[in-house]
Design an enzyme around this catalytic site. Structure first.
Site, PDB file in Angstrom:
ATOM      1  N   SER A 156      31.414  -8.594   0.183  1.00 39.89           N
ATOM      2  CA  SER A 156      30.720  -7.383   1.358  1.00 39.89           C
ATOM      3  C   SER A 156      30.941  -5.967   1.213  1.00 39.89           C
ATOM      4  CB  SER A 156      30.298  -7.477   2.364  1.00 39.89           C
ATOM      5  OG  SER A 156      28.767  -7.224   3.166  1.00 39.89           O
ATOM      6  N   LYS A 208       6.991  -0.372  15.728  1.00 35.89           N
ATOM      7  CA  LYS A 208       8.350  -0.018  16.337  1.00 35.89           C
ATOM      8  C   LYS A 208       9.053  -0.737  17.039  1.00 35.89           C
ATOM      9  CE  LYS A 208      10.410   3.118  18.055  1.00 35.89           C
ATOM     10  NZ  LYS A 208      11.460   4.393  17.103  1.00 35.89           N
TER      11      LYS A 208
END
Length: 354
Positions: A156, A208
């Site tokens: 990664s 949100k």
């Protein structure tokens, strides 16, 4: 015949008791108190002189390090006088590290640094942390040679930071690849419902609180998060394509999150050769005429003691102080400044007058 007297006959005076030479208890206690106080004063003075001596030694080491620091405050943190190769070891989770980025930038400007070996042993980390380190190493590569070696794991973000290297060496058993981006959350709404709990959220917008562990993702929230992950993924693929000089389509075929061994990565073109630091040094010698017997020095971000005294002196000094200071402080407190708190000291100093 004698008449008996009504008064008893006088007796000879009793002998006086012998006078003892031992001092009275009050006098003896006073002398012992004075002796103990003198002993405390002597120990306190000795402890303070010890502390002053240690501080003088520390100051001398700081001046010596400053005199040797010809390349600026970082010369002893990997930039010592004389040509050498740097080794930057990146292990564990990769996060944004400003001090490390600054150290790499100073290394790129140092005349004594001939090149760098990036030794990676990391399972990955944050996207921003990998991006910052990737950018710093790319700037170093623009100035000096950079090669990379993979240890047990370079996956990664641990793989991404090696992309600026001109050549990547991996062990056959190294675990690498895992090109992709991961965003995870969990849904505890069912468990909360079974407990009779319900979460309320007041937000400025519908997205949100996405994702939220207290309610499932909405379709709108899922689409927004997928767009974020896709953008980060595209950035990752682009960096690999540029670093490995591969078409993006070919990288995307490999960038499905899979991990590979070093041998598999070599076949896929994600690394250049099987090997380690020895092979990396041989490449630097062949491609850049950097002698294989040139010293290798570790580069790392410096903490406060290294900023003051340099890495080599600072690290050794820190370890020495860590071992020496606790006993010194304990001595100063128990034998000097803290004498009134000591058991026998309290008994002497606060004994009521007799």
């Amino acid at each position: 015949m004698a008449t008996p007297s009504p008064w008893p006959a006088p007796q000879p005076p009793a002998a006086a008791p012998p006078v003892s030479a031992a001092p009275l208890p009050g006098i003896q206690g006073g002398l012992e108190a004075d002796l103990l106080l003198d002993r405390r004063r002597l120990k306190r003075s000795r402890g303070l002189w010890r502390l002053l001596a240690v501080l003088a030694v520390i100051g001398g080491l700081g001046l010596a390090a400053a005199a040797l620091d010809e390349d600026g405050p970082s010369s002893l943190a990997g930039f010592a006088a004389g040509p050498h190769v740097l080794r930057l070891t990146v292990s564990g989770t990769i996060t944004d590290d400003r001090r490390l980025v600054e150290a790499i930038e100073r290394a790129a400007k140092s005349d004594s640094v001939r090149g760098m070996i990036l030794a990676v042993d990391s399972p990955g980390g944050t996207v921003a942390g990998g991006e910052a380190l990737h950018a710093a190493l790319a700037r170093f590569r623009a100035a000096k040679p950079l090669v990379a070696t993979f240890g047990g794991t370079a996956a990664s973000a641990g793989y991404m930071i090696a992309m600026p290297a001109e050549r990547i060496f991996a062990r056959e058993g190294s675990v690498t690849g895992s090109i992709g981006v991961l965003l995870q959350s969990f849904d505890a709404e069912g468990a909360m419902r079974s407990l009779g709990l319900r979460a309320e959220a007041i937000t400025s917008g519908a997205l949100k609180d996405q994702p939220s562990p207290f309610r499932p993702l909405t379709e709108e929230g899922r689409a927004a998060l997928r767009a974020v992950v896709q953008d980060l993924y595209d950035q990752f693929v682009r960096r690999v394509a540029e670093g490995r000089r591969m078409p993006e389509d070919r990288v995307r075929a490999l960038a499905d999150g899979r991990i590979m061994t070093g041998r598999q990565a070599l076949s896929a073109g994600l690394v250049d050769a099987i090997g380690g630091e020895r092979e990396a040094r041989a490449h630097l010698a062949t491609a850049h005429s950097i002698a294989e017997d040139l010293p290798v020095r570790d580069l790392r971000a410096r903490d406060l003691r290294e900023r003051t005294f340099g890495a080599s002196i600072g690290t050794a000094l820190g370890e020495t102080l860590a071992a020496a200071l606790p006993p010194m402080v304990k001595t100063l407190i128990s034998e000097g400044l803290g004498a009134p708190l000591h058991v026998d000291g309290a008994g002497t100093l606060w004994q009521p007058p007799r």
